[in-house]
Design an enzyme around this catalytic site. Structure first.
Site, PDB file in Angstrom:
ATOM      1  N   GLN A  92      90.106  58.784   5.137  1.00  0.00           N
ATOM      2  CA  GLN A  92      89.133  57.799   5.602  1.00  0.00           C
ATOM      3  C   GLN A  92      89.544  56.382   5.204  1.00  0.00           C
ATOM      4  O   GLN A  92      89.834  56.111   4.036  1.00  0.00           O
ATOM      5  CB  GLN A  92      87.752  58.132   5.029  1.00  0.00           C
ATOM      6  N   LYS A 127      81.108  63.585  10.270  1.00  0.00           N
ATOM      7  CA  LYS A 127      82.289  64.354  10.660  1.00  0.00           C
ATOM      8  C   LYS A 127      82.184  65.798  10.187  1.00  0.00           C
ATOM      9  O   LYS A 127      82.457  66.745  10.944  1.00  0.00           O
ATOM     10  CB  LYS A 127      83.551  63.716  10.074  1.00  0.00           C
ATOM     11  N   ASP A 171      94.172  61.554  13.267  1.00  0.00           N
ATOM     12  CA  ASP A 171      93.791  60.174  13.566  1.00  0.00           C
ATOM     13  C   ASP A 171      94.803  59.511  14.504  1.00  0.00           C
ATOM     14  O   ASP A 171      94.512  58.483  15.108  1.00  0.00           O
ATOM     15  CB  ASP A 171      93.700  59.350  12.275  1.00  0.00           C
TER      16      ASP A 171
END
Length: 296
Positions: free
Chosen positions: A99, A55, A122
């Site tokens: 995460q 990422k 997200d």
């Protein structure tokens, strides 16, 4: 019968990241703004570490600012929430991603819902979930967003098509169904309790498999000419017993003989997830600064 055409997620994601980089360069030149993505990693999970590195690399390659915050596995909930609040208040940060999975002593829902809804790239915040479900402007979970992009590129107008989503997770299944509904598809969410799963799948013009069971959907379940999006990424032993290989939730070998188009595993949906994370970060940055969102 002609074999299915392959939907190349690797090529599609590379093209998408290129378009994102062009818009980021324009934002810098015309407005002096650099989109920023902050990723918070708690603990030493090897898969998460690899993913976070990828990422960060792709964020920088797109011209964005990358902020990585690594916290020890025994980090307290109070400390993690304080870090999220700090990022919420940082004007250089337009997207925040914590995460998952988090260590077991941390409440994932509490942490996700502490993220500023406008920075929740997200798309997991309960407010973004509700906005998506009611057809309002939201930040959409990255994997389903990538799937709908590839479907529209492959098929054009999805209106009136019958779609079956196999899997009902909050991360893929449910938001995927909402996106398909928004495109005026007739949508069925199927799962392990579906009475006639094979018959349900066989009706579908579009099949999205996101159940996490290796090769559970055989080609005989697929309607001839259907478009198959395989979200599954499963590690199974190689046939010679030496090591592992990746397979999807669909039996690719048999399905490609029947389907009109299909995503491979690997190289299908997977590469789209980070590309769509960058897309969401760009979107969040534009919204925060009152700049029209680019058409990607």
């Amino acid at each position: 019968m002609t074999q299915a055409s392959l939907i190349d997620g690797k090529a599609f994601s590379a093209d998408l990241r290129g378009r994102i980089a062009t818009h980021v360069a324009r934002l810098k030149e015309e407005h002096g703004i650099t989109p920023g993505l902050a990723v918070v990693l708690v603990g030493e999970d090897p898969a998460s570490q690899v993913y976070v590195r990828s990422k960060g690399k792709q964020t920088v390659e797109a011209g964005m600012a990358s902020f990585e915050h690594k916290l020890p596995a025994d980090t307290s909930e109070e400390t993690l929430l304080a870090k999220v609040r700090e990022l919420n208040e940082d004007p250089a940060v337009h997207g925040i991603l914590v995460q998952l999975p988090l260590p077991k002593h941390l409440d994932s829902d509490l942490v996700i819902n502490s993220i500023d809804v406008a920075k929740d790239v997200d798309g997991f915040h309960i407010s973004n979930v509700g906005l998506l479900a009611t057809g309002q402007k939201s930040l959409v979970p990255c994997t389903p967003l990538g799937c709908i992009m590839m479907l529209k590129a492959e098929l054009g107008d999805l209106s009136g098509k019958e779609a079956v989503v196999i899997g009902r997770s909050n991360i893929v299944g449910k938001p995927m169904a909402q996106l398909l509904l928004a495109e005026s598809c007739t949508v069925t969410i199927a799962h392990s309790r579906t009475a006639d799963l094979a018959g349900t799948v066989r009706r579908a013009d579009i099949v999205v498999a996101a159940v996490g069971r290796p090769q559970m959907v055989p080609g005989e379940w697929i309607k001839p000419g259907a478009t198959v999006i395989d979200v599954g990424i499963n590690r199974v032993p190689k046939e010679d017993g030496e090591g592992h290989r990746l397979v999807g939730d669909v039996d690719f070998a048999s399905a490609k003989e029947v389907a009109g188009a299909i995503t491979p595993v690997p190289g299908g949906v997977g590469p789209m997830t980070i590309a769509c994370l960058l897309s969401n970060t760009l979107t969040a940055c534009c919204r925060a600064n009152g700049i029209p969102e680019p058409e990607l």
